[in-house]
Motif scaffolding. Sequence first.
Motif, short mmCIF file in Angstrom:
data_model
loop_
_atom_site.label_atom_id
_atom_site.label_comp_id
_atom_site.label_asym_id
_atom_site.label_seq_id
_atom_site.Cartn_x
_atom_site.Cartn_y
_atom_site.Cartn_z
N LEU A 70 0.81 -1.21 0.00
CA LEU A 70 0.00 0.00 0.00
C LEU A 70 0.85 1.27 0.00
CD1 LEU A 70 -2.72 -1.29 2.45
CD2 LEU A 70 -3.15 -0.46 0.12
N VAL A 71 1.47 1.57 -1.13
CA VAL A 71 2.20 2.82 -1.28
C VAL A 71 1.22 3.90 -1.76
CG1 VAL A 71 4.38 1.70 -1.79
CG2 VAL A 71 2.84 2.31 -3.66
N ASP A 72 1.60 5.13 -1.51
CA ASP A 72 0.81 6.25 -2.01
C ASP A 72 0.74 6.17 -3.53
OD1 ASP A 72 0.22 9.03 -2.97
OD2 ASP A 72 0.24 9.44 -0.82
N PRO A 73 -0.43 6.37 -4.14
CA PRO A 73 -0.54 6.27 -5.60
C PRO A 73 0.46 7.13 -6.36
CG PRO A 73 -2.72 6.36 -4.63
CD PRO A 73 -1.75 6.59 -3.51
N LYS A 74 0.85 8.27 -5.78
CA LYS A 74 1.81 9.14 -6.48
C LYS A 74 3.20 8.50 -6.57
CE LYS A 74 3.14 11.77 -2.32
NZ LYS A 74 4.48 11.17 -2.23
N ASP A 75 3.45 7.47 -5.75
CA ASP A 75 4.75 6.81 -5.75
C ASP A 75 4.79 5.57 -6.65
OD1 ASP A 75 5.96 8.59 -3.98
OD2 ASP A 75 5.13 7.54 -2.23
N TYR A 76 3.67 5.27 -7.29
CA TYR A 76 3.61 4.04 -8.09
C TYR A 76 4.64 4.04 -9.21
CZ TYR A 76 1.92 0.37 -11.18
OH TYR A 76 1.84 -0.73 -11.99
N PHE A 77 4.66 5.09 -10.01
CA PHE A 77 5.61 5.13 -11.12
C PHE A 77 7.05 5.30 -10.63
CE2 PHE A 77 2.23 5.57 -14.30
CZ PHE A 77 2.77 4.81 -15.32
N THR A 78 7.23 5.86 -9.45
CA THR A 78 8.57 5.94 -8.86
C THR A 78 9.14 4.53 -8.68
OG1 THR A 78 8.05 7.98 -7.68
CG2 THR A 78 9.90 6.70 -6.85
N ILE A 79 8.29 3.64 -8.17
CA ILE A 79 8.71 2.26 -7.97
C ILE A 79 8.97 1.56 -9.30
CG2 ILE A 79 7.89 -0.02 -7.22
CD1 ILE A 79 6.55 1.35 -4.87
N ILE A 80 8.02 1.66 -10.23
CA ILE A 80 8.14 0.95 -11.50
C ILE A 80 9.37 1.43 -12.28
CG2 ILE A 80 7.04 0.48 -13.72
CD1 ILE A 80 5.75 -0.90 -11.29
N CYS A 81 9.55 2.73 -12.39
CA CYS A 81 10.68 3.27 -13.16
C CYS A 81 12.01 2.91 -12.50
CB CYS A 81 10.56 4.78 -13.30
SG CYS A 81 9.17 5.29 -14.34
N CYS A 82 12.05 2.96 -11.18
CA CYS A 82 13.28 2.61 -10.47
C CYS A 82 13.63 1.14 -10.70
CB CYS A 82 13.12 2.89 -8.98
SG CYS A 82 14.58 2.48 -7.98
N LEU A 83 12.63 0.27 -10.60
CA LEU A 83 12.88 -1.17 -10.80
C LEU A 83 13.38 -1.45 -12.22
CD1 LEU A 83 9.84 -2.84 -8.98
CD2 LEU A 83 12.26 -2.97 -8.32
N VAL A 84 12.73 -0.82 -13.21
CA VAL A 84 13.13 -1.06 -14.60
C VAL A 84 14.52 -0.52 -14.86
CG1 VAL A 84 12.62 -0.49 -17.01
CG2 VAL A 84 10.77 -1.13 -15.47
N ASP A 85 14.79 0.70 -14.40
CA ASP A 85 16.06 1.36 -14.72
C ASP A 85 17.23 0.79 -13.94
OD1 ASP A 85 17.58 3.31 -16.10
OD2 ASP A 85 17.53 4.62 -14.35
N ASN A 86 17.02 0.48 -12.66
CA ASN A 86 18.14 0.09 -11.80
C ASN A 86 18.27 -1.42 -11.60
OD1 ASN A 86 19.32 2.72 -10.71
ND2 ASN A 86 17.13 3.00 -10.34
N ARG A 87 17.22 -2.17 -11.93
CA ARG A 87 17.30 -3.61 -11.69
C ARG A 87 16.94 -4.44 -12.93
NH1 ARG A 87 20.37 -2.45 -8.62
NH2 ARG A 87 20.44 -2.77 -6.37
N TYR A 88 15.79 -4.18 -13.52
CA TYR A 88 15.33 -5.04 -14.62
C TYR A 88 16.26 -4.95 -15.83
CZ TYR A 88 12.11 -7.30 -17.89
OH TYR A 88 11.56 -8.16 -18.81
N LEU A 89 16.55 -3.73 -16.29
CA LEU A 89 17.40 -3.56 -17.46
C LEU A 89 18.82 -4.06 -17.22
CD1 LEU A 89 17.77 -2.62 -20.34
CD2 LEU A 89 18.09 -0.29 -19.51
N PRO A 90 19.49 -3.69 -16.10
CA PRO A 90 20.82 -4.25 -15.85
C PRO A 90 20.83 -5.77 -15.75
CG PRO A 90 20.45 -2.33 -14.46
CD PRO A 90 19.14 -2.66 -15.10
N ALA A 91 19.80 -6.33 -15.11
CA ALA A 91 19.75 -7.79 -14.99
C ALA A 91 19.54 -8.44 -16.34
CB ALA A 91 18.63 -8.21 -14.03
N LYS A 92 18.72 -7.81 -17.19
CA LYS A 92 18.48 -8.33 -18.55
C LYS A 92 19.78 -8.31 -19.36
CE LYS A 92 15.51 -9.28 -22.01
NZ LYS A 92 14.55 -10.40 -22.01
#
Length: 382
Positions: A298-320
Amino acid sequence: MNDYKRQQTQDCPPAKDPAPQPNPPGGSCEPLPTSTPPTVPTPKACPDPDPCCKCPTTPGSDPTCLEQLIASQTNEIAAGKKAEAFKAELVQLLAKAKAANQEYTREKFDGLVKLWVDLDTDIAKFIARFVCNVSCWRCIIECYVCPLLDKLHYAEQWLDGDGTLYTDVKNWYDLQYWYSRDKDAKERTFIRIKDVLKAWEKPAATIEATLKQNRTLLDALDKSPSSDRGKVVYDLFLKLIPLHLAIAPPSGSAWTTKIGKEYTEFCGCDTGTPDDCCGPDVGVPSLRDRLIGPQPYLVDPKDYFTIICCLVDNRYLPAKDALTVAENNYTAAGTTIKNYTDQITNGLTSFDKDAKGAIPGVFDCCDYECDDDSSPKSPRAR
């Protein structure tokens, strides 16, 4: 503080030592761990021809160099195709994130938080009643549940140890196995991150469904007969509490759980390795965490894209990218091994022909032998 929150606090105050809640969004992301392959040592050079033999200079290369170039080009083409596929994957991910963000409204968030707070209070009250009647609940877990988790822990240790790869290889088969282990480790990392992203595809719907599931389970536990105490111990401490806390508002928010930390700490071997730079943990989960899988919280809705973009940029893409490199290295090692294997097989098959073809039909021994047999022998200049 509004009346609702004041009533909840007076009814059942937050625990003095609350159970862990999810991490706030954002943070400092350290790069994913990298690994450097060891180098295959160059084979020991064969002795030079007798220095008194004036052998002609041999070619400096052979078709193997072209085969290696072909293999590298093949890998680059494969990497290009993967890049195209990844771009399409990102477009799909963005579309899903936009749709999820539209559903995860402020009104929806407030309603889900209220449901969670109500359920948190009721779970805390049930725990208080249950542990009063079943004071040995922790011993039941330590005696019957933890040994099962310990067996799984030992199995993982036997297979992977601490994940450290060896640093010395003797041949290409050793290096191929190193690349195989490296590829497997990077694949596990990538799958973990991908699963977390998937869990956040529809946070509103997922959290709502989990709250209903947890409410149903709590009602069932509250009505359980005394003969089912063992089942209640498992369902309460291994299912209900972990899943309830997994979707909780992040630590440091206005909503602190009323469930004490002591109800989450047992089975000392089952820890995991956290990696929560973006908020959600994409590290190696504990075995208990794997029982419930990654969850949105239950994060604040305004933080949703903060989480998604951070995961993609800092974890998903480097891991890929790391997985692509590891797969290419493993494939290239297999190509090299095949080249050397074919060289031996084909070389022995055609050896008679090659050797006879290499020896000139007519030659003058004066062109090959030293002029003076008593001259000191020294390495032949190449």
